[in-house]
Write a protein that holds these residues in place. Structure first.
Motif, PDB file in Angstrom:
ATOM      1  N   LYS A   1       0.862  -1.185   0.000  1.00 51.28           N
ATOM      2  CA  LYS A   1       0.000   0.000   0.000  1.00 51.28           C
ATOM      3  C   LYS A   1       0.898   1.235   0.000  1.00 51.28           C
ATOM      4  CE  LYS A   1      -3.744  -2.397   0.345  1.00 51.28           C
ATOM      5  NZ  LYS A   1      -4.330  -2.770  -0.918  1.00 51.28           N
ATOM      6  N   ALA A   2       0.425   2.305  -0.605  1.00 49.21           N
ATOM      7  CA  ALA A   2       1.212   3.539  -0.691  1.00 49.21           C
ATOM      8  C   ALA A   2       1.574   4.052   0.700  1.00 49.21           C
ATOM      9  CB  ALA A   2       0.444   4.595  -1.473  1.00 49.21           C
ATOM     10  N   GLN A   3       0.676   3.901   1.657  1.00 47.86           N
ATOM     11  CA  GLN A   3       0.916   4.366   3.025  1.00 47.86           C
ATOM     12  C   GLN A   3       2.213   3.778   3.591  1.00 47.86           C
ATOM     13  OE1 GLN A   3      -0.728   6.638   4.860  1.00 47.86           O
ATOM     14  NE2 GLN A   3       0.622   6.331   6.600  1.00 47.86           N
ATOM     15  N   GLN A   4       2.541   2.550   3.217  1.00 45.59           N
ATOM     16  CA  GLN A   4       3.762   1.907   3.712  1.00 45.59           C
ATOM     17  C   GLN A   4       5.011   2.668   3.280  1.00 45.59           C
ATOM     18  OE1 GLN A   4       2.432  -1.890   1.981  1.00 45.59           O
ATOM     19  NE2 GLN A   4       2.946  -2.811   3.957  1.00 45.59           N
ATOM     20  N   GLY A   5       4.956   3.350   2.175  1.00 50.92           N
ATOM     21  CA  GLY A   5       6.091   4.156   1.729  1.00 50.92           C
ATOM     22  C   GLY A   5       6.285   5.391   2.579  1.00 50.92           C
ATOM     23  N   LEU A   6       5.205   5.859   3.198  1.00 50.78           N
ATOM     24  CA  LEU A   6       5.284   7.022   4.078  1.00 50.78           C
ATOM     25  C   LEU A   6       5.702   6.565   5.469  1.00 50.78           C
ATOM     26  CD1 LEU A   6       1.963   8.773   2.991  1.00 50.78           C
ATOM     27  CD2 LEU A   6       4.256   9.049   2.023  1.00 50.78           C
ATOM     28  N   TYR A   7       4.823   5.817   6.121  1.00 45.13           N
ATOM     29  CA  TYR A   7       5.102   5.286   7.458  1.00 45.13           C
ATOM     30  C   TYR A   7       4.024   4.288   7.824  1.00 45.13           C
ATOM     31  CZ  TYR A   7       1.316   8.160   9.324  1.00 45.13           C
ATOM     32  OH  TYR A   7       0.085   8.722   9.572  1.00 45.13           O
ATOM     33  N   GLU A   8       4.300   3.532   8.872  1.00 47.09           N
ATOM     34  CA  GLU A   8       3.299   2.641   9.444  1.00 47.09           C
ATOM     35  C   GLU A   8       3.275   2.864  10.954  1.00 47.09           C
ATOM     36  OE1 GLU A   8       2.689  -1.369   7.382  1.00 47.09           O
ATOM     37  OE2 GLU A   8       4.846  -0.990   7.175  1.00 47.09           O
ATOM     38  N   TYR A   9       2.079   2.822  11.502  1.00 47.38           N
ATOM     39  CA  TYR A   9       1.894   2.951  12.942  1.00 47.38           C
ATOM     40  C   TYR A   9       1.683   1.550  13.492  1.00 47.38           C
ATOM     41  CZ  TYR A   9      -0.580   3.787  17.335  1.00 47.38           C
ATOM     42  OH  TYR A   9      -1.000   3.762  18.634  1.00 47.38           O
ATOM     43  N   ASP A  10       2.525   1.148  14.445  1.00 47.49           N
ATOM     44  CA  ASP A  10       2.467  -0.194  15.012  1.00 47.49           C
ATOM     45  C   ASP A  10       1.642  -0.180  16.302  1.00 47.49           C
ATOM     46  OD1 ASP A  10       2.842  -2.777  15.859  1.00 47.49           O
ATOM     47  OD2 ASP A  10       5.021  -2.767  15.599  1.00 47.49           O
ATOM     48  N   ALA A  11       0.329  -0.204  16.124  1.00 43.10           N
ATOM     49  CA  ALA A  11      -0.590  -0.157  17.269  1.00 43.10           C
ATOM     50  C   ALA A  11      -0.488  -1.414  18.124  1.00 43.10           C
ATOM     51  CB  ALA A  11      -2.018   0.029  16.777  1.00 43.10           C
ATOM     52  N   VAL A  12      -0.193  -2.540  17.523  1.00 39.87           N
ATOM     53  CA  VAL A  12      -0.090  -3.800  18.277  1.00 39.87           C
ATOM     54  C   VAL A  12       1.079  -3.740  19.254  1.00 39.87           C
ATOM     55  CG1 VAL A  12       0.295  -6.292  18.074  1.00 39.87           C
ATOM     56  CG2 VAL A  12      -1.205  -5.119  16.446  1.00 39.87           C
ATOM     57  N   ALA A  13       2.209  -3.230  18.803  1.00 45.72           N
ATOM     58  CA  ALA A  13       3.371  -3.110  19.698  1.00 45.72           C
ATOM     59  C   ALA A  13       3.071  -2.144  20.838  1.00 45.72           C
ATOM     60  CB  ALA A  13       4.599  -2.644  18.928  1.00 45.72           C
ATOM     61  N   ARG A  14       2.366  -1.074  20.525  1.00 45.11           N
ATOM     62  CA  ARG A  14       2.028  -0.101  21.564  1.00 45.11           C
ATOM     63  C   ARG A  14       1.082  -0.717  22.597  1.00 45.11           C
ATOM     64  NH1 ARG A  14      -0.716   5.857  21.267  1.00 45.11           N
ATOM     65  NH2 ARG A  14       0.251   6.620  23.171  1.00 45.11           N
ATOM     66  N   LEU A  15       0.110  -1.474  22.132  1.00 44.14           N
ATOM     67  CA  LEU A  15      -0.812  -2.155  23.051  1.00 44.14           C
ATOM     68  C   LEU A  15      -0.057  -3.144  23.936  1.00 44.14           C
ATOM     69  CD1 LEU A  15      -3.645  -2.841  24.063  1.00 44.14           C
ATOM     70  CD2 LEU A  15      -3.825  -4.482  22.170  1.00 44.14           C
ATOM     71  N   ARG A  16       0.825  -3.914  23.331  1.00 45.44           N
ATOM     72  CA  ARG A  16       1.621  -4.882  24.095  1.00 45.44           C
ATOM     73  C   ARG A  16       2.465  -4.169  25.145  1.00 45.44           C
ATOM     74  NH1 ARG A  16       5.288  -6.487  20.376  1.00 45.44           N
ATOM     75  NH2 ARG A  16       6.649  -4.913  21.262  1.00 45.44           N
ATOM     76  N   ASP A  17       3.125  -3.080  24.744  1.00 47.93           N
ATOM     77  CA  ASP A  17       3.961  -2.338  25.687  1.00 47.93           C
ATOM     78  C   ASP A  17       3.126  -1.727  26.808  1.00 47.93           C
ATOM     79  OD1 ASP A  17       6.170  -3.051  24.229  1.00 47.93           O
ATOM     80  OD2 ASP A  17       6.505  -1.060  23.370  1.00 47.93           O
ATOM     81  N   SER A  18       1.918  -1.293  26.500  1.00 53.68           N
ATOM     82  CA  SER A  18       1.063  -0.713  27.552  1.00 53.68           C
ATOM     83  C   SER A  18       0.656  -1.785  28.558  1.00 53.68           C
ATOM     84  CB  SER A  18      -0.166  -0.043  26.952  1.00 53.68           C
ATOM     85  OG  SER A  18      -1.065  -1.003  26.445  1.00 53.68           O
TER      86      SER A  18
END
Length: 173
Positions: A66-83
């Motif tokens: 996806k084009a968005q991957q060329g910009l950036y990706e937000y890793d919500a799963v890692a953030r949830l795990r860390d929380s």
């Protein structure tokens, strides 16, 4: 090192191709190279970077890209795990933003050559989704409320194997 491409000892470029590459560099516009697989389209970007002494950033497109991957990706799963683990990193959302290839090219200290390889492998919307960012050389990161602007325009070389027709709006640019 020069700002003009004339081919290299490993890549003999025709006069027309050399003219097209140098026009793209001078005009600071992306260069679309179309042709059959295995004809050296991707190697052109490698050799342009080598000949000009520029860093090369390669973005190999797949059918799922996806084009968005060329910009950036937000890793919500890692953030949830860390929380859940009580990690202090969770308080800075920037810790979960993964920079894409366009972001890397925009932030590069020296003008890079950005290869967007096999753009026609992705879905039909992919090229259109990149138009704005390639034209403006900036994009917005919604999670951090920052705008990422290119320090300098990268030399953009886009390849296509002619497997699918590219959108007219993309081809016009």
């Amino acid at each position: 090192m020069t700002d003009r491409f004339t081919g290299t000892d490993r890549y003999v470029a025709t006069d027309d191709l050399t003219l097209a590459v140098n026009a793209a560099i001078t005009l600071e516009r992306p260069l679309l190279i179309k042709g059959e697989p295995g004809t050296g389209k991707s190697m052109l970007a490698v050799e342009v970077a080598r000949a000009l002494g520029k860093p090369l950033i390669e973005w190999h497109i797949k059918s799922t890209t996806k084009a968005q991957q060329g910009l950036y990706e937000y890793d919500a799963v890692a953030r949830l795990r860390d929380s859940q683990l009580g990690d202090a990193r969770v308080h800075d959302i920037g810790n979960y933003i993964v920079k894409g290839k366009l972001w890397q090219a925009f932030e590069a200290d020296d003008t890079p050559v950005l290869l967007i390889d096999e753009v026609d492998k992705a879905d039909i919307e992919f090229p259109n989704d990149l138009l704005l960012e390639l034209d403006r050389m900036e994009f917005h990161v919604y999670e951090t409320q920052q705008t990422v602007r290119a320090q300098r325009r990268p030399i953009v070389i886009i390849t296509s194997n002619n497997e699918k027709d590219l959108p007219d709006a993309f081809l016009r640019r």
